[in-house]
Design a protein around this motif. Structure first.
Motif, mmCIF file in Angstrom:
data_model
loop_
_atom_site.group_PDB
_atom_site.id
_atom_site.type_symbol
_atom_site.label_atom_id
_atom_site.label_comp_id
_atom_site.label_asym_id
_atom_site.label_seq_id
_atom_site.Cartn_x
_atom_site.Cartn_y
_atom_site.Cartn_z
ATOM 1 N N TYR A 44 -3.251 8.020 15.318
ATOM 2 C CA TYR A 44 -2.586 7.650 14.079
ATOM 3 C C TYR A 44 -2.093 6.186 14.003
ATOM 4 C CZ TYR A 44 1.034 7.313 10.676
ATOM 5 O OH TYR A 44 1.804 6.861 9.656
ATOM 6 N N VAL A 61 -3.429 3.028 11.433
ATOM 7 C CA VAL A 61 -2.533 2.368 10.472
ATOM 8 C C VAL A 61 -2.601 0.850 10.662
ATOM 9 C CG1 VAL A 61 -0.099 2.020 9.858
ATOM 10 C CG2 VAL A 61 -0.965 4.334 10.251
ATOM 11 N N ALA A 69 0.281 5.031 1.588
ATOM 12 C CA ALA A 69 -0.639 5.614 2.573
ATOM 13 C C ALA A 69 -0.302 7.077 2.847
ATOM 14 C CB ALA A 69 -0.576 4.794 3.860
ATOM 15 N N PRO A 70 -0.436 7.926 1.841
ATOM 16 C CA PRO A 70 -0.016 9.316 2.037
ATOM 17 C C PRO A 70 -0.971 10.098 2.929
ATOM 18 C CG PRO A 70 -1.100 9.102 -0.072
ATOM 19 C CD PRO A 70 -1.007 7.710 0.496
ATOM 20 N N SER A 71 -0.415 11.058 3.630
ATOM 21 C CA SER A 71 -1.232 12.036 4.348
ATOM 22 C C SER A 71 -1.366 13.237 3.416
ATOM 23 C CB SER A 71 -0.531 12.471 5.631
ATOM 24 O OG SER A 71 -0.246 11.337 6.415
ATOM 25 N N ARG A 106 7.736 1.882 3.276
ATOM 26 C CA ARG A 106 7.445 3.284 3.577
ATOM 27 C C ARG A 106 8.711 3.990 4.023
ATOM 28 N NH1 ARG A 106 3.916 1.967 9.015
ATOM 29 N NH2 ARG A 106 5.593 1.014 10.217
ATOM 30 N N ARG A 152 0.822 -1.205 0.000
ATOM 31 C CA ARG A 152 0.000 0.000 0.000
ATOM 32 C C ARG A 152 0.851 1.248 0.000
ATOM 33 N NH1 ARG A 152 2.059 2.132 4.351
ATOM 34 N NH2 ARG A 152 1.523 1.326 6.414
#
Ligand code: GLU
Length: 467
Positions: A190, A194, A13-15, A208, A11
């Motif tokens: 957070y 996740v 998983a950007p903010s 990541r 995956r």
């Protein structure tokens, strides 16, 4: 989601805070490439729980950048804000099972605790006041205080994993205090989100940035408490900018889409980013297909990659050279449109691209050359003064008359030039430079006959008349 799928599942998983830059999107490229080269699935998850800093505009730039670079995803985008009910259900489950507990310590109590610990030169950490233990009497629940939920971290032992980049990492559980997993208003934090997502989305490989490496032991403990086995982790070293600082928008990093707008090819950017943290021997230039054949997690670089725009331009130039002219044509058209020039991607444009692309490192530079075929040129007076000497002016008229009658192709044009040189006893550069300045607006171009042959004859004759 297919939680029982045994295929590779990765995956990104950007903010969505700030506009995604090349350093960020590398964290999309690697999991994408790993999924694609293993016949797995790639999932996009938008981590938008920081409401103050997240924006829809930033989401759009992420989606657009991924589309441009061809980083297609099989599932998602999932948005964490849309998964709140799920997180709350898992929180309730953990509370019921005893892997989470309510903590009523107020922030002033926490501050006081912290100060006492610092004064005693101890590491500030939650002291477990509200952690239930067999036979332990908990303090009386205070009135009117909304508790946080804390994760009941294991005591003793280590959390360990074999990181695909960093090797074996072991963290003692005693280093980790009981993490807050839900705030007083019940919203999950957070690290917890996740973990729930990585479990629900059946992620097998978490690839990541290494700014998350400190979160990993906590995430592994929560994963295990939820009965899941940890995925494989690969923590990619930071991307530094040209000044050696962590690449960031604040330090001048451009949004990914700006590279598209500046005439970079998606395949070249993919190639460049792939090399910035991964290698296949000494190969510098490769296609997307080659990369997918070769990509694995065994050749990830251990040290920070430093972004170098000059190198990116060089990589782009190599891809431009190798790209079929027909593939470049729509990109050059787009660049011409940006300059207010209407043009179509047709065979004529492709010929022009073929003539100029070897001296260009972006499609923007190709468009800068090709503009002369579509719009009037404005030679500088310095060029005119230098090259349009009294000696050359009459020769230009001779050439013009010859070109008016010649067949319109390279050979015939070359013959006209030769005849004119002979008639006026001039050397090639004297005439060629002057013609280039008048017709192309600049004194240096590829071979004159080739350049002229791509103009309509009328345009050349008209520009040569303006002497
Ligand atoms: N949302 C995090 C970030 O943008 C990534 C989290 C993760 O990959 O686990 O840095």
């Amino acid at each position: 989601m297919s939680p029982h799928d045994s295929r590779v599942r990765t995956r990104f998983a950007p903010s969505p805070t700030g506009f995604i830059h090349l350093g960020n999107i590398r964290s999309a490229l690697y999991p994408w490439a790993f999924a694609r080269s293993n016949g797995g699935a790639f999932i996009l998850r938008i981590e938008d729980t920081d409401l103050e800093r997240s924006s829809d505009a930033a989401v759009q730039v992420i989606l657009e950048s991924m589309r441009w670079l061809g980083l297609d995803y099989d599932e998602g985008p999932y948005y964490q804000m849309q998964r709140m009910d799920r997180y709350k259900a898992v929180l309730a489950q953990m509370l019921a099972q005893g892997s989470a507990y309510r903590c009523y310590m107020s922030s002033s109590e926490l501050d006081a605790l912290r100060e006492r610990q610092l004064a005693a030169k101890a590491k500030p950490r939650y002291d477990g006041t509200w952690r239930p233990e067999p036979g332990k009497l908990l303090p009386p629940v205070p009135e009117g205080v909304d508790p946080v939920l804390r994760f009941r971290n294991p005591v003793g032992g280590v959390v360990a994993w074999d990181d695909k980049v960093k090797g074996r990492i072991e963290i003692s559980n005693d280093e980790l205090d009981d993490l807050v997993i839900a705030r007083p208003d019940g919203t999950p934090t957070y690290n917890f989100c996740v973990v729930v997502d990585d479990i629900d989305m059946a992620i097998t490989h978490v690839i990541r940035g290494d700014d998350h490496v400190n979160n990993t032991p906590r995430q592994i403990n929560i994963l295990r408490a939820l009965g899941a086995e940890p995925p494989v982790y690969a923590h990619l070293p930071t991307v530094l900018n040209e000044q050696g600082e962590k690449m960031s928008k604040r330090h001048g990093a451009k949004p990914v889409t700006q590279y598209r707008d500046e005439g970079f090819l998606a395949d070249a950017v993919v190639n460049y980013l792939a090399r910035l943290g991964w290698s296949h021997g000494d190969d510098e230039i490769f296609s997307r297909e080659q990369m997918l054949q070769w990509f694995n997690l065994d050749h990830l670089g251990k040290s920070a990659g430093q972004f170098d725009e000059a190198k990116l331009r060089w990589v782009n130039a190599q891809h431009i050279k190798a790209a079929p002219d027909a593939a470049l044509a729509p990109l050059v058209v787009e660049q011409l449109h940006r300059r207010g020039i209407a043009a179509d991607a047709n065979a004529h444009l492709e010929q022009a691209i073929a003539l100029f692309k070897d001296r260009c490192s972006t499609t923007a530079e190709i468009a800068d050359w090709l503009a002369m075929y579509f719009a009037p040129v404005a030679p500088s007076s310095a060029d005119l003064d230098t090259h349009l000497t009294p000696l050359v002016r009459p020769a230009i008229q001779t050439l013009r008359e010859a070109l008016a009658k010649a067949e319109w192709n390279r050979d015939a044009i070359q013959q006209c030039v030769k005849d004119t040189l002979a008639a006026h006893k001039l050397k090639m550069p004297q005439l060629a430079m002057a013609v280039r300045v008048l017709v192309c607006g600049r004194a240096q171009t590829p071979s004159l006959d080739a350049v002229l042959a791509l103009f309509a004859r009328d345009v050349v004759l008209a520009r040569l008349r303006e002497v």
